[in-house]
Design an enzyme around this catalytic site. Structure first.
Site, PDB file in Angstrom:
ATOM      1  N   GLU A  66       3.532 -17.158   8.394  1.00  9.75           N
ATOM      2  CA  GLU A  66       2.612 -17.026   9.534  1.00  9.75           C
ATOM      3  C   GLU A  66       1.275 -17.706   9.243  1.00  9.75           C
ATOM      4  O   GLU A  66       0.744 -18.437  10.083  1.00  9.75           O
ATOM      5  CB  GLU A  66       2.382 -15.536   9.828  1.00  9.75           C
ATOM      6  CG  GLU A  66       1.437 -15.284  11.002  1.00  9.75           C
ATOM      7  CD  GLU A  66       1.044 -13.810  11.118  1.00  9.75           C
ATOM      8  OE1 GLU A  66       0.874 -13.143  10.072  1.00  9.75           O
ATOM      9  OE2 GLU A  66       0.912 -13.332  12.251  1.00  9.75           O
TER      10      GLU A  66
ATOM     11  N   LYS B 169       4.568 -13.142   6.321  1.00 10.38           N
ATOM     12  CA  LYS B 169       3.141 -13.436   6.532  1.00 10.38           C
ATOM     13  C   LYS B 169       2.729 -14.734   5.833  1.00 10.38           C
ATOM     14  O   LYS B 169       1.750 -15.371   6.210  1.00 10.38           O
ATOM     15  CB  LYS B 169       2.272 -12.282   6.031  1.00 10.38           C
ATOM     16  CG  LYS B 169       2.427 -11.003   6.825  1.00 10.38           C
ATOM     17  CD  LYS B 169       1.545 -10.961   8.040  1.00 10.38           C
ATOM     18  CE  LYS B 169       1.796  -9.710   8.871  1.00 10.38           C
ATOM     19  NZ  LYS B 169       1.226  -9.793  10.216  1.00 10.38           N
TER      20      LYS B 169
END
Ligand code: SF4
Length: 381
Positions: A167, A164
């Protein structure tokens, strides 16, 4: 900037705790935090509690003690994800779109298919992942509703996940001129460390609730934290939208459990939906190669990179592949789901208000601008 993307945590994550302290100590910043479903069933392990202890209320209290201005819930973003993803599935069915639809809320899996299956780039759902949705809604809907300058908002995500971090840094996951959707990502382990650094006695804290409106969620959002949960949440909504009838039993047992590849045929109205659920990228490759060869035909597939889904994420307290720990966390997720008064995303009143007052139709023009993304063909590695 070097960002680790190893989904299982075999590589050490980029440490961003200092960035969070800096934001919290800057009086000009309005610092919002959000926490993923899997964090609340594992954070307690960092303080000597048994795996699967649910610490949602203490976690919220602890985040307030750290000084966050608002404590929101990634689960609100998960309910919004289902509004979009279920609509996208129905849209593809009604307009002859390509199936199967693939879930796309796992960034390690997204990076994998961009490199390994560029010919299938049009089948993943275009929905952003729940924490990215919560981030962009904090800087748009929440900022406009409460008169806060979005340029002053810092969004911090607490995630079970190392990927993440990568991301959140993807350039397409932001809005001009307020970018990115999420500013800083720290893991469950990093949060444990912050709480110890701050001298917070976690076990002595009284339970508190998330802030409104981006802290409201249903049981469908909780189950995102374990393998099979995203597709189960989507089916709870798609069933009611397609049949117009209430779904009595919301628990899709064939989609649950730790088998590497799960398959089920779920009748919805006059149509049988062929569903697959996988976790672990080796299993994902097996399924996708069968799609490429024409050997398998599914309507929807959930793919998560980590064993057990996000409960086994690389940013969680180390589980060393211990199945008992993963099952304890998964059981806690299902317990939290059962404890919620509402268990279907499309029944979340705060989400319905968001669409009524701000977004308009799910999968509409504004929804696409804020809540959807695109994928990039990348070289095979
Ligand atoms: Fe991250 Fe969850 Fe994907 Fe693991 S399964 S890489 S924790 S999003």
């Amino acid at each position: 900037q070097c960002v680790a993307v190893c989904p299982t945590g075999a590589l050490m994550e980029l440490d961003q705790v200092d960035k969070v302290w800096k934001a919290l100590n800057d009086p000009t910043r309005y610092v919002v935090v959000e926490t993923a479903p899997a964090v609340r069933v594992a954070l307690g392990e960092g303080f000597g509690l048994e795996p699967g202890t649910i610490v949602t209320g203490k976690m919220v209290a602890a985040l307030r003690r750290l000084g966050f201005d608002r404590v929101f819930d990634t689960e609100f973003g998960a309910d919004v994800t289902i509004m979009e993803e279920a609509t996208e599935l129905i849209h593809r069915i009604e307009h002859g779109g390509r199936l199967p639809i693939l879930t796309s809320c796992c960034p390690a899996w997204v990076k994998f298919f961009e490199h390994q299956f560029p010919d299938l780039l049009d089948i993943p759902s275009t929905c952003k992942s729940p924490h990215q949705m919560l981030g962009v809604l904090s800087k748009s809907y929440y900022a406009e509703t409460y008169g806060i300058d979005p340029q002053k908002i810092t969004v911090v995500s607490i995630m079970p996940c190392i990927a993440k971090k990568y991301e959140a840094a993807r350039p397409e996951l932001g809005q001009d001129p307020v970018t990115p959707d999420v500013d800083i990502v720290i893991t469950t382990r990093e949060l444990s460390r912050m709480l110890r650094e701050a001298g917070i006695h976690f076990d002595h804290l009284k339970e508190e609730d998330f802030d409104h409106p981006l802290g409201e969620s249903t049981g469908a959002a909780v189950v995102f934290g374990t393998t099979g949960g995203v597709i189960e949440a989507a089916l709870r909504t798609a069933y009611e939208w397609l049949t117009g009838k209430p779904l009595e039993n919301v628990e899709f047992e064939p989609l649950r459990g730790m088998d590497g590849i799960k398959e089920a045929v779920i009748p919805i109205g006059k149509r049988d939906f062929r569903i697959a659920v996988t976790h672990g990228l080796g299993n994902a490759r097996t399924i996708l190669e069968k799609i490429q060869s024409g050997e398998s035909h599914y309507d929807a597939i959930e793919i998560m990179a980590c064993p057990g889904g996000c409960i086994g994420g690389g940013g969680q307290p180390y589980h060393h592949g211990n199945l008992e720990i993963l099952e304890a966390r998964a059981n806690a997720i299902y317990q939290e789901d059962r404890s919620k008064p509402l268990r279907k995303s499309h029944e979340n009143p705060a989400v319905l208000k968001l669409y009524r007052d701000y977004i308009g139709e799910p999968y509409g023009e504004k929804a696409h601008r804020l809540l959807h993304t695109s994928f990039t063909k990348r070289p095979k590695i």
